[in-house]
Design an enzyme around this catalytic site. Structure first.
Site, mmCIF file in Angstrom:
data_model
loop_
_atom_site.group_PDB
_atom_site.id
_atom_site.type_symbol
_atom_site.label_atom_id
_atom_site.label_comp_id
_atom_site.label_asym_id
_atom_site.label_seq_id
_atom_site.Cartn_x
_atom_site.Cartn_y
_atom_site.Cartn_z
ATOM 1 N N LYS A 95 0.792 -1.042 0.027
ATOM 2 C CA LYS A 95 0.049 -0.184 0.110
ATOM 3 C C LYS A 95 0.912 1.238 0.022
ATOM 4 O O LYS A 95 0.255 2.184 -0.528
ATOM 5 C CB LYS A 95 -0.879 0.140 1.110
ATOM 6 C CG LYS A 95 -2.295 -0.906 0.987
ATOM 7 C CD LYS A 95 -3.335 -0.589 2.005
ATOM 8 C CE LYS A 95 -4.431 -1.379 1.835
ATOM 9 N NZ LYS A 95 -4.316 -2.862 2.055
ATOM 10 N N GLU A 117 -10.200 7.323 4.235
ATOM 11 C CA GLU A 117 -10.727 6.587 5.334
ATOM 12 C C GLU A 117 -9.916 5.450 5.251
ATOM 13 O O GLU A 117 -9.051 4.739 4.548
ATOM 14 C CB GLU A 117 -12.264 6.072 4.646
ATOM 15 C CG GLU A 117 -11.983 4.938 3.573
ATOM 16 C CD GLU A 117 -11.425 5.665 2.257
ATOM 17 O OE1 GLU A 117 -11.813 6.764 2.129
ATOM 18 O OE2 GLU A 117 -11.076 5.056 1.432
ATOM 19 N N SER A 374 1.689 -9.845 -0.960
ATOM 20 C CA SER A 374 1.142 -8.247 -0.910
ATOM 21 C C SER A 374 1.750 -7.652 0.525
ATOM 22 O O SER A 374 1.791 -6.631 0.559
ATOM 23 C CB SER A 374 -0.241 -8.165 -1.169
ATOM 24 O OG SER A 374 -0.913 -8.890 -0.121
HETATM 25 C C1 LIG Z 1 -5.182 -3.836 1.594
HETATM 26 C C2 LIG Z 1 -4.471 -5.144 1.306
HETATM 27 C C3 LIG Z 1 -4.907 -6.101 0.488
HETATM 28 C C4 LIG Z 1 -5.953 -5.715 -0.489
HETATM 29 O O1 LIG Z 1 -5.976 -4.750 -1.117
HETATM 30 P P1 LIG Z 1 -5.847 -4.568 -2.975
HETATM 31 O O2 LIG Z 1 -6.196 -3.137 -3.004
HETATM 32 O O3 LIG Z 1 -6.922 -5.454 -3.246
HETATM 33 O O4 LIG Z 1 -4.427 -4.737 -3.033
HETATM 34 C C5 LIG Z 1 -4.069 -7.137 0.259
HETATM 35 N N1 LIG Z 1 -2.874 -7.587 0.831
HETATM 36 C C6 LIG Z 1 -2.637 -6.614 1.712
HETATM 37 C C7 LIG Z 1 -1.435 -6.973 2.734
HETATM 38 C C8 LIG Z 1 -3.293 -5.475 2.249
HETATM 39 O O5 LIG Z 1 -2.994 -4.789 3.262
#
Ligand SMILES: *Cc1c(COP(=O)(O)O)cnc(C)c1O
Length: 400
Positions: A95, A117, A374
């Site tokens: 993010k 938000e 992610s």
């Molecule tokens: C917020 C988050 C997501 C989901 O958000 P996307 O916009 O779909 O990428 C996925 N993995 C992690 C670690 C997150 O913090």
């Protein structure tokens, strides 16, 4: 797909086919046009590009590695698993890639405050980090129920200097927080800018967030090729709003790779939703009989959203990307397995992508699979271990 895809999608009205666009209160129409214009001019300037590059390298710690998960692969009987390590990005998830871009844009636009938000608090923490870095004020709207649930992230945001605004309307969760943040922005649009947390919301945000996340795919494609001399056969990421997924997928749209977006079974927007409008844009949407956004439920709060990015909605319709699901049990299995076998504790969101890869590996026996990891799982460990214990076996015994 063709090479001018990124020039034409979205089009000038912010549309990806029938999806996207901007459904805004009249008072915000000009503001969003202004953000679009600023983005399209400022972000292409040499000064912006070189400052963002320097931030990526020295503050965020990019490039993040692509890692061959050898022990996990060996346990699968032929398939090769590679992880793009976004968990190693500063603050522990992807993010920050778009939050630093949004913060830098705000700085170039002469704004003083970032407004957003947050649901689970991940976006709030990443944005508060960006605000601290750029010396901007930060106002994060968060439902009272989420504030209670996600206490560590509330502490983090406060330490980083953000003003956390409790929202007690309605269910006191993400949807009400979005409404509240929009309202605050409406009252203060001269000096502040609204910063959304994924490839969702009215135009230009799905485009803008995608462009800031493309670094993930650009790095990963080059790294994978350098490691293997090939491109991956399969590319996988989890999909909440879809920002980490589009970041990785965007580099492979023209390649002969199969691409899979994984949603949680409890918020399977793509497989169970139908087109509708939420938060100012059109997308596949889980809705009740009256067309209102449905209640969704996943073990991974970052994937708990009844809508999805408009670009994903389009890429599904043209058949370029397959959207599939993993359930809570499969997600937990992947969470414990990756922790124990590779020494990497994944975020529950990312564990959905791992879970699907483990299924796919059985069908695609001698192929390579590149997964977007992610985020890291530190934020999830208290909840998980209290509920399910410390091993896969304990989890299996306790899971209901
Ligand atoms: C917020 C988050 C997501 C989901 O958000 P996307 O916009 O779909 O990428 C996925 N993995 C992690 C670690 C997150 O913090």
């Amino acid at each position: 797909m063709n090479t001018d895809y990124f020039k034409n999608f979205p089009d000038q009205n912010g549309l990806f086919g029938e999806f996207g666009g901007s459904f805004l209160p009249p008072a915000l129409v000009e503001q969003f046009k202004d953000i679009t214009h600023s983005y399209l001019t400022i972000s292409k300037s040499h000064k912006f590009i070189s400052e963002l590059r320097s931030i990526r390298k020295h503050f965020q710690g990019r490039p993040t590695p692509v890692y061959f998960a050898e022990r996990l692969s060996n346990s699968l009987g032929g398939a090769r698993i590679y992880l793009k390590r976004e968990d190693l990005n500063h603050t522990g998830a992807h993010k920050l890639n778009h939050c630093m871009g949004e913060g830098l844009l705000a700085k170039f636009m002469g704004k003083k405050k970032l407004i957003a938000e947050t649901g689970a608090g991940q976006h709030g923490v990443a944005l508060a980090t960006a605000a601290a870095y750029f010396g901007l004020q930060c106002e994060i709207h968060m439902g009272v129920v989420d504030i209670e649930k996600e206490h560590p992230n509330v502490i983090r945001m406060k330490l980083l200097g953000a003003n956390v605004i409790p929202v007690s309307e309605g269910a006191g969760t993400l949807k009400e927080a979005v409404d509240s943040a929009f309202k605050a922005y409406l009252e203060d649009f001269e000096t502040s800018i609204y910063c959304i947390g994924s490839v969702v919301g009215p135009h230009p945000f799905p485009m803008l967030v995608r462009e800031f996340q493309r670094i993930v795919g650009i790095e990963a494609r080059e790294q994978f090729f350098e490691m293997t001399g090939e491109l991956p056969d399969n590319v996988i990421a989890c999909v909440g709003g879809g920002s980490n997924a589009i970041g990785l997928f965007s580099a492979f749209l023209d390649d002969p790779c199969e691409i899979y977006g994984v949603e949680p079974s409890g918020a399977a927007t793509m497989t169970k939703g139908r087109p509708g409008v939420i938060h100012g844009f059109k997308c596949y949407l889980l809705q009740d009989d009256d067309g209102k956004p449905a209640q969704v439920c996943s073990i991974a709060s970052g994937l708990d959203y009844p809508g999805v990015g408009p670009e994903h909605s389009y890429l599904k319709d043209i058949g370029r990307i397959k959207y599939v699901t993993a359930d809570d049990y499969e997600c937990l299995e992947a969470f414990y397995t990756l922790s124990r076998v590779e020494g990497i504790i994944p975020a529950l969101e990312s564990a959905h992508a791992i879970a699907y890869a483990l299924k796919l590996a059985k069908q695609k026996k001698y192929q390579s699979i590149l997964i977007n990891l992610s985020g890291r799982g530190d934020k999830d460990i208290d909840f998980i271990t209290e509920k399910y214990g410390f091993t896969l076996e304990e989890m299996k015994a306790r899971f209901k």
